[in-house]
Design a protein around this motif. Structure first.
Motif, PDB file in Angstrom:
ATOM      1  N   VAL A 262       1.717  -5.023  -0.792  1.00 32.31           N
ATOM      2  CA  VAL A 262       1.479  -4.026  -1.842  1.00 32.31           C
ATOM      3  C   VAL A 262       0.324  -4.493  -2.726  1.00 32.31           C
ATOM      4  O   VAL A 262       0.338  -5.611  -3.228  1.00 32.31           O
TER       5      VAL A 262
ATOM      6  N   SER B 176      -0.360   1.005  -6.523  1.00 34.05           N
ATOM      7  CA  SER B 176       0.555   1.590  -5.526  1.00 34.05           C
ATOM      8  C   SER B 176      -0.014   1.741  -4.115  1.00 34.05           C
ATOM      9  O   SER B 176       0.406   2.606  -3.380  1.00 34.05           O
TER      10      SER B 176
ATOM     11  N   ARG C 196       0.041   0.632  -0.520  1.00 33.82           N
ATOM     12  CA  ARG C 196       0.988  -0.140   0.284  1.00 33.82           C
ATOM     13  C   ARG C 196       0.549  -0.151   1.751  1.00 33.82           C
ATOM     14  O   ARG C 196       0.372   0.899   2.364  1.00 33.82           O
TER      15      ARG C 196
ATOM     16  N   ARG D  40       1.893   9.492  -6.165  1.00 39.27           N
ATOM     17  CA  ARG D  40       1.790   8.088  -5.744  1.00 39.27           C
ATOM     18  C   ARG D  40       3.148   7.551  -5.272  1.00 39.27           C
ATOM     19  O   ARG D  40       3.237   6.848  -4.267  1.00 39.27           O
TER      20      ARG D  40
ATOM     21  N   PHE E 276       3.857   6.391  -1.586  1.00 40.62           N
ATOM     22  CA  PHE E 276       4.300   4.998  -1.449  1.00 40.62           C
ATOM     23  C   PHE E 276       5.569   4.931  -0.585  1.00 40.62           C
ATOM     24  O   PHE E 276       5.701   4.108   0.310  1.00 40.62           O
TER      25      PHE E 276
END
Lengths: 413, 203
Positions: A259, A263, A265, A344, A348
């Motif tokens: 991560v 945000s 990932r 987000r 995510f």
């Protein structure tokens, strides 16, 4: 903040909802694969019949997981001794593998802003090869030697397409050679044994076969070259009992994550480092010994194959991260910070690595060849392995062998 | 970048996918029509192979010169390709065409155990003696028909391209062996070479 649905809902909030809905869809997608996990759990806890019931309950797996469904059912049927049904199932899997070679633009674009779980499962390189391994075993067990050889040829093509990643699958390679040798295709058997001799730590496990095929082909230099690798007290016989022994459970694919701030990932699948050790095999009948064993730790090969695909996974992950960031920024730039935050979060959550894999595979496959005189034999074999609390004695009664014949049996520890 | 553009694009992609899966069509195909979808073995290949082999068998020695309708036995064609091909379908068609020519006869190897069981039944006490077949009157084969079907496949090397080309070569070798002398009296082969290309990308 009060939300109201309808015409008054800001377009960006609608977009946020869209991505949240997608996240929920993803949760339901992973649920489809749960049915296969349940079947695999039954299978590995020695309840193959219940595993089959779960798989027969209906097509809960969807088109995206159709390949996995066929893989799992193929092994469960094999374990139940229903070799023809297992063959039919695995042949369906092979058809799907070939059909899935065409990259779907639709799926790729969709998965680029969502998750890899939306794509059709194509099978790891190793899994595609093992479908042929099980087909070879099935055909040999059914006495359909020509068909086993067809599968051997197809397995060779799979090996040739990813030679380094699949190199350690000594079991499948030895099985291919056996399919050739079984039909006196000495030249093909010789080539496979020769490559195996080069890749094994020592050529000893294949030295006898290499010498036999080289002798029939008139290659006296090769006969002399490999004679030094022959093990002492090599058993011999007029006929042969061949056992396919499966033990343990293939490592599961696990989710890995990196991560980055804001945000972003990156997710990727990986196999844990669990190893499955060789089963202990002791033939209790007097003066009966096996030839040197050839064995594959399926986890090792699976890890190598995933590593070979790493560059492709990273490239797609980078593209997906960039696409998702662009979407989130587009929302943010349109002045609604809360909507951006929501998008987000949804993106995510969607970023979940594809951990689908063929779950009923064993951790290890071992090829055991026992030379025997022609006639009828009642054998007792003592097996020990990682997953066995104590030694297990398997009875093999009424093994009838003619001179020059090979008889095949499949065992699961 | 406008978010709505992405949503429209995704929605359009889904619609195209759904529409492409909607139409199902069927049509009758004549048995003489040549239909080839890919580089693999097709039913029209069997017809061509059988015609070639039967023509060669009947127009060359030893069967060309025979006047006594010699008896043959089919020992099958070994499949050494990388496809599951029913080679018994090839030998069945060869046998049918050769029998129809009236020049040869065939021993029914496949039905041997059934013939044996029927003969045993007839001598089991239920069949009238005058209608029983006579034992030890079966005809021995003079020639044995065997063959091998092989294939070789060559794929285009890996490079940046949108289509994958595959070259497929099939060869069927057949031989007729005199069972008494062990001599190969006739041998011939027929070949099929085909190239096909498959796209890497689709909807």
């Amino acid at each position: 903040m009060i939300f109201s649905y309808g015409a008054g809902l800001p377009s960006l909030w609608r977009s946020s909802l869209y991505f949240i809905l997608l996240a929920l869809t993803f949760v339901s997608l992973t649920g489809c694969a749960g049915q296969l996990t349940k079947a695999a759990d039954y299978y590995h806890s020695d309840h193959p019949q219940q595993a089959l019931v779960v798989l027969n309950e209906g097509d809960h797996t969807g088109k995206r997981n159709e390949l996995l469904y066929n893989f799992e059912k193929g092994i469960v049927l094999h374990n139940l001794g229903l070799y023809q049904k297992s063959t039919n199932q695995l042949l369906k899997a092979i058809k799907l593998i070939d059909r899935n070679e065409v990259i779907s633009i639709n799926e790729q674009v969709s998965s680029l802003v969502t998750t890899e779980w939306l794509t059709t499962y194509h099978g790891e390189y190793s899994e595609r090869l093992w479908a042929h391994s099980y087909l070879m075993m099935n055909y040999l067990l059914l006495g359909k030697y020509d068909d086993a050889l067809v599968e051997a040829n197809q397995a060779l093509k799979r090996l040739a397409s990813h030679p380094n990643a699949l190199k350690k699958d000594y079991f499948t390679r030895a099985l291919i050679a056996l399919c050739f040798a079984n039909l006196d295709e000495d030249n093909d058997a010789y080539i496979v044994y020769k490559k195996l001799a080069e890749d094994l730590q020592s050529p000893t496990p294949v030295a006898a076969d290499l010498i036999n095929s080289a002798r029939r082909l008139g290659m006296t230099d090769e006969v002399n070259k490999y004679r030094q690798y022959l093990p002492p007290h090599l058993p011999s016989g007029e006929a042969e009992l061949v056992l396919f022994i499966a033990n343990g459970q293939i490592p599961k694919k696990l989710p890995g994550n990196v991560v980055l701030p804001k945000s972003i990932r990156f997710s990727f699948p990986y196999y844990d480092n669990n190893k499955t050790s060789r089963p202990g095999i002791k033939i209790l009948s007097s003066k009966v010994y096996s030839l040197p064993l050839l064995s594959t730790d399926l986890g090792d090969v699976a890890r190598d194959c995933l590593a070979a695909r790493k560059v492709k996974i990273i490239a797609k992950e980078t593209l997906r991260a960039a696409s998702k960031e662009a979407i989130a920024q587009a929302v943010g730039n349109n002045s609604d910070a809360a909507a951006e935050a929501l998008v987000r979060v949804a993106l995510f959550l969607l970023e979940e690595p594809d951990t689908r894999s063929w779950l009923t595979l064993p951790g290890r496959l071992t090829l055991v060849r026992i030379p025997l005189p022609a006639g009828e034999h009642n054998l007792q074999i003592e097996l020990s392995g990682d997953n066995l609390k104590r030694h297990k004695v398997i009875e093999l009664p009424g093994i009838k062998l003619r001179r020059g014949q090979r008889v095949f049996r499949s065992l699961k520890l | 970048m406008k978010l709505s553009w992405w949503i429209k694009f995704l929605f359009t992609s889904f619609l195209i996918l759904m529409a492409s899966g909607c139409s199902v069509t069927t049509r009758e195909i004549g048995s003489d029509e040549k239909v080839i979808y890919d580089e693999g073995y097709h039913f029209s290949d069997k017809k061509a192979i059988v015609a070639d082999m039967v023509d060669s068998l009947l127009t060359r020695p030893p069967l060309f010169q025979s006047v006594d309708r010699p008896v043959l036995i089919v020992y099958g064609i070994a499949n050494r390709t990388s496809e599951h091909i029913s080679t018994s379908a090839i030998t069945d068609d060869i046998r049918q065409l050769m029998l129809q020519s009236g020049r040869v006869r065939f021993v029914n190897k496949v039905q041997r155990s059934n013939i044996e069981s029927e003969a045993s039944y007839q001598y089991g006490g239920n069949v009238a003696a005058e209608t029983r077949i006579q034992r030890a009157r079966q005809v021995g084969a003079k020639y044995m028909l065997t063959g091998t079907l092989r294939s070789m496949e060559k794929e285009q090397p890996k490079q940046f391209r949108l289509k994958k080309k595959t070259l497929m070569y099939y060869s069927l070798n057949m031989e007729l062996t005199d069972i008494q002398t062990g001599l190969i009296e006739w041998v011939d082969s027929t070949e099929i070479i085909r190239e096909a290309s498959k796209p890497f990308i689709g909807w």
